[in-house]
Motif scaffolding. Structure first.
Motif, PDB file in Angstrom:
ATOM      1  N   GLU A 146      42.832  42.502  43.403  1.00 45.09           N
ATOM      2  CA  GLU A 146      41.991  42.826  43.329  1.00 45.09           C
ATOM      3  C   GLU A 146      41.126  44.259  42.547  1.00 45.09           C
ATOM      4  OE1 GLU A 146      40.008  39.925  43.190  1.00 45.09           O
ATOM      5  OE2 GLU A 146      41.535  38.389  44.033  1.00 45.09           O
ATOM      6  N   ASN A 319      39.764  32.944  51.206  1.00 41.74           N
ATOM      7  CA  ASN A 319      39.564  32.925  49.374  1.00 41.74           C
ATOM      8  C   ASN A 319      40.944  31.961  48.875  1.00 41.74           C
ATOM      9  OD1 ASN A 319      38.174  35.769  49.163  1.00 41.74           O
ATOM     10  ND2 ASN A 319      40.278  35.951  50.614  1.00 41.74           N
ATOM     11  N   THR A 328      40.390  27.400  40.325  1.00 43.91           N
ATOM     12  CA  THR A 328      40.948  28.447  39.536  1.00 43.91           C
ATOM     13  C   THR A 328      41.756  29.088  40.467  1.00 43.91           C
ATOM     14  OG1 THR A 328      40.986  30.198  38.809  1.00 43.91           O
ATOM     15  CG2 THR A 328      38.912  30.121  40.963  1.00 43.91           C
ATOM     16  N   HIS A 329      41.913  30.231  40.107  1.00 42.32           N
ATOM     17  CA  HIS A 329      43.405  31.022  40.885  1.00 42.32           C
ATOM     18  C   HIS A 329      43.774  32.696  40.967  1.00 42.32           C
ATOM     19  CE1 HIS A 329      46.097  30.268  38.457  1.00 42.32           C
ATOM     20  NE2 HIS A 329      47.107  30.634  38.816  1.00 42.32           N
ATOM     21  N   ARG A 330      44.564  33.109  42.022  1.00 40.72           N
ATOM     22  CA  ARG A 330      44.590  34.564  41.529  1.00 40.72           C
ATOM     23  C   ARG A 330      46.493  35.102  40.422  1.00 40.72           C
ATOM     24  NH1 ARG A 330      40.690  38.512  40.926  1.00 40.72           N
ATOM     25  NH2 ARG A 330      42.373  39.616  39.677  1.00 40.72           N
ATOM     26  N   ARG A 331      46.349  35.285  39.534  1.00 38.72           N
ATOM     27  CA  ARG A 331      48.024  35.019  39.685  1.00 38.72           C
ATOM     28  C   ARG A 331      48.394  36.573  40.196  1.00 38.72           C
ATOM     29  NH1 ARG A 331      49.330  35.832  33.276  1.00 38.72           N
ATOM     30  NH2 ARG A 331      48.403  33.771  33.766  1.00 38.72           N
ATOM     31  N   VAL A 333      51.368  38.946  39.088  1.00 36.56           N
ATOM     32  CA  VAL A 333      51.338  38.964  38.003  1.00 36.56           C
ATOM     33  C   VAL A 333      53.823  38.889  38.320  1.00 36.56           C
ATOM     34  CG1 VAL A 333      51.605  40.683  36.298  1.00 36.56           C
ATOM     35  CG2 VAL A 333      49.184  39.694  36.866  1.00 36.56           C
TER      36      VAL A 333
ATOM     37  N   ARG B  35      48.972  41.567  32.191  1.00 36.46           N
ATOM     38  CA  ARG B  35      48.500  40.572  34.109  1.00 36.46           C
ATOM     39  C   ARG B  35      47.374  39.464  34.830  1.00 36.46           C
ATOM     40  NH1 ARG B  35      48.932  44.673  38.105  1.00 36.46           N
ATOM     41  NH2 ARG B  35      51.457  46.108  37.747  1.00 36.46           N
ATOM     42  N   ASN B 319      38.210  42.141  37.264  1.00 38.68           N
ATOM     43  CA  ASN B 319      37.388  40.352  38.634  1.00 38.68           C
ATOM     44  C   ASN B 319      36.598  39.660  37.694  1.00 38.68           C
ATOM     45  OD1 ASN B 319      39.327  40.853  40.311  1.00 38.68           O
ATOM     46  ND2 ASN B 319      38.692  43.013  40.679  1.00 38.68           N
ATOM     47  N   ARG B 330      32.115  35.445  43.268  1.00 36.40           N
ATOM     48  CA  ARG B 330      31.747  35.500  44.466  1.00 36.40           C
ATOM     49  C   ARG B 330      30.303  35.649  45.039  1.00 36.40           C
ATOM     50  NH1 ARG B 330      36.676  35.558  47.524  1.00 36.40           N
ATOM     51  NH2 ARG B 330      35.074  35.900  48.993  1.00 36.40           N
TER      52      ARG B 330
END
Lengths: 428, 428
Positions: A146, A319, A328-331, A333, B35, B319, B330
């Motif tokens: 992040e 989270n 959604t999601h955080r890839r 990489v 990314r 972000n 958030r």
């Protein structure tokens, strides 16, 4: 997902971390709801033995059928605390493919199959959280994913294994032998009966591979990491380091070179006493992250333990649940496999001790070997023994294959009795 | 938002941080796109003086109309690097109310109006990012909002101001006087011509208020923070501390007590030399976060500077852009105003030096004052001067009002010539 944004958790495994996790969720559910608008509830916990009592975990939630837990439509998110690699991989993949976020602290799993699991999570548009897999009680994975997402990271280096740091701290501070310090660590529960994974560096290597994958966006597996442990370190080595202003620490170092290749190594290193890593004692962990913008950042804290690990698993769960609600999601990489630079081709500064005949011309012959292999000497000290002398060298940065060739040349010199400990030196 | 997920950035202000930010975005846009799937592009930059050259910033993007930049439908996300409080607040509010995420490094703005801005962001379902506002180059805000969201945090304590840490480091390591160390810091650009905000603790207090709000989910403003600076610290104080195994550091300490009230203080403290914060030198910052699960975590790095600040602003921007695309955000949790516990009601350990007549019965009379006010003595040392003696006390933890009453009682004793420096002591 219910109107009230309740997220129902299935927990695989109910050992130290799983139990702590269930207790923390029960304790914190209201605070988390106030903070995030999401209610977390543990609805199923898979165990091997239904009869074993588990404090704070409702016995009616227990099941022995992990596969059914994962596929249960009443489970929204899977928390994996069972450990293991092969069977666990299938369960995690099944959860992700069913659109369920997964949170895990399983470093061995990620070191072996991380890139496959990250890709499966990305494909399913859900999170895979693994903050607790590396330096459990330190927020490290989150910042790398992040806050530092805009940073061009060049190196991540740190003390990634608490057991070995405890052993080395005892040897440094109490003058203990390796065997005694290990026995002490075992008595305190810091080391396993079979300590191989810790003392030979495999645990740190698994963590280093995860950090490299994350920092550089390229797949690095545990087997890609050059790994040396601490089991050969002696009280004399510690003493040699101490008298020159160093301590010995087991470090994981992952770095990206100018050509894009990646170095990934775990090794015992001489660290200057004034370096912040030298002050990391006992079973604590600490990690340096270096980059163009941030210069250096150090993150320090507890590397293991049920409570710190469970706290980070809870954070990941919150989270992942929020992202699940937001669809959604955080890839993680991944731009493809890394080109891993062999250790022989990486530059380090080196310490080496030699025992030599105390006669004229020896130093010149040795210096000649260094020079011929383009290894430049930073410092040299001589200690006179009875009929021989010890020479202790620290080099400037040199390519490892050149340094090894230097040693081969030195060993062949008639006046050289023996080549002693060789250690890499950082931060000097 | 275009198909290609391009996010168009409007930048308020183009000083050191704004310029670094624009350069970093230009350098990193491709890596960030690989990314995250999001293309960041700076489309407008507001400045006061259009004629001033700005390296790496396209002159055609410059405007002097900040309000128009914020309301421009061609701007998706606003990056605030202009500083200032009152006019800036209106611009940030306007951006948030128009549904545009805002990223800022403006600690003064957040210390004065943070809760209002966080609420406006929440209402608009967009992010407000402020990683760079506290300990600029350290990922600290992110971990508090993300990895540690499941943690019950009890205390956040650290070195939050690089200028004063540089001054105190110079005094400690070189025996410099305060005035010389300050002049040195000014010559190096670490301190302003008017150093008040740094040396009197106001900068650290602004940061402490932001940390308290985030850690405890209750509004704490800069004015709520009890603030003492370092301008009265002398070389003799440093020396007194040194001989007892301490260094002096300016600390920000925010903590939550059992009754839910919150302590928020900035003060010069005696820190044991073995404490990790004692090793934080020069202009570096470091922050301890303490909680039930994690025990202690320390985050260490550069507290200021254009590059580290801009790197964190880029991370926040990425972000916020990802969340904008995902139509989520958030939340900065705020459960309402904090009950701030007055400093008089908070417990600390204290150091105090007294100059007293060197005659029988003095110590007994002084000890009696401590006892009467329920302040317990941890250690005492006596230094004999010519006709008088110096007594140096360190107390156990005591309520501050009791300690102050003790000092009033001691000052009234006939044998006491003077009460010298009083400092709080941590971690002993």
């Amino acid at each position: 997902m219910s109107e009230a944004r309740e997220i129902r958790l299935g927990v695989l495994g109910c050992g130290t971390v799983g139990t702590s996790f269930c207790q923390l969720i029960a304790d914190q559910a209201e605070v988390i709801e106030a903070r995030t608008g999401i209610r977390l509830r543990v609805v199923s916990v898979s165990v091997r033995d239904l009869a074993k009592p588990r404090a704070g975990v409702d016995a009616s939630l227990l099941t022995t059928d992990s596969a059914a837990l994962v596929s249960d439509p009443g489970v929204d998110l899977v928390v994996e605390t069972m450990g293991g690699v092969e069977g666990t991989r299938e369960l995690v993949l099944a959860a992700l493919r069913a659109g369920k976020p997964v949170v895990t602290a399983n470093k061995a799993l990620l070191a072996a199959h991380g890139p496959e699991l990250y890709a499966a999570a990305d494909e399913a548009n859900v999170d895979i959280g693994f903050e607790a897999a590396v330096a459990a009680g330190i927020p490290l994975i989150g910042p790398l994913r992040e806050s530092l997402v805009g940073e061009d990271i060049s190196r991540v280096m740190g003390i990634l294994n608490g057991t070995t740091n405890y052993i080395l701290s005892q040897m440094t501070e109490k003058g203990a032998d390796y065997a005694d310090a290990l026995a002490d660590a075992q008595a305190l529960g810091y080391a396993e009966a079979d300590p191989t994974a810790d003392v030979e560096g495999h645990d740190a290597a698994a963590k280093a591979s995860i950090l490299a994958t994350l920092a550089f966006g390229r797949s690095v597996l545990g087997d890609d990491v050059h790994t040396e442990g601490i089991s050969k370190i002696t009280a004399e080595d510690i003493d040699d380091a101490d008298r020159r202003g160093f301590v010995i620490k087991l470090l994981g170092v992952v770095e990206r070179f100018d050509d894009g290749s990646i170095g990934a190594r775990v090794f015992p290193a001489m660290v200057p006493k004034l370096h912040p890593l030298a002050a990391v004692r006992d079973s604590f962990n600490a990690v340096f992250v270096e980059g163009v913008g941030i210069d250096q950042v150090m993150l320090y804290g507890r590397g293991a333990g049920g409570h710190p690990t469970a706290a980070m698993v809870v954070g990941d769960t919150v989270n992942a649940a929020m992202n699940l609600v937001a669809k959604t999601h955080r890839r993680v990489v991944n731009l493809g496999p890394a080109v891993v630079r062999p250790v022989e081709d990486i530059e380090s500064a080196f310490f080496v001790s030699l025992e030599v005949a105390d006669e004229p011309g020896v130093l010149a012959a040795i210096a000649n070997e260094f020079g011929e292999h383009m290894v430049s000497i930073s410092s040299m000290e001589q200690e006179d023994l009875e009929s021989t002398a010890r020479l202790l060298f620290i080099t400037h940065h040199a390519v490892e294959s050149n340094f090894r060739a230097t040693l081969t040349g030195i060993e062949a010199l008639p006046a050289v009795k023996s080549v002693g400990r060789v250690l890499r030196v950082i931060g000097s």
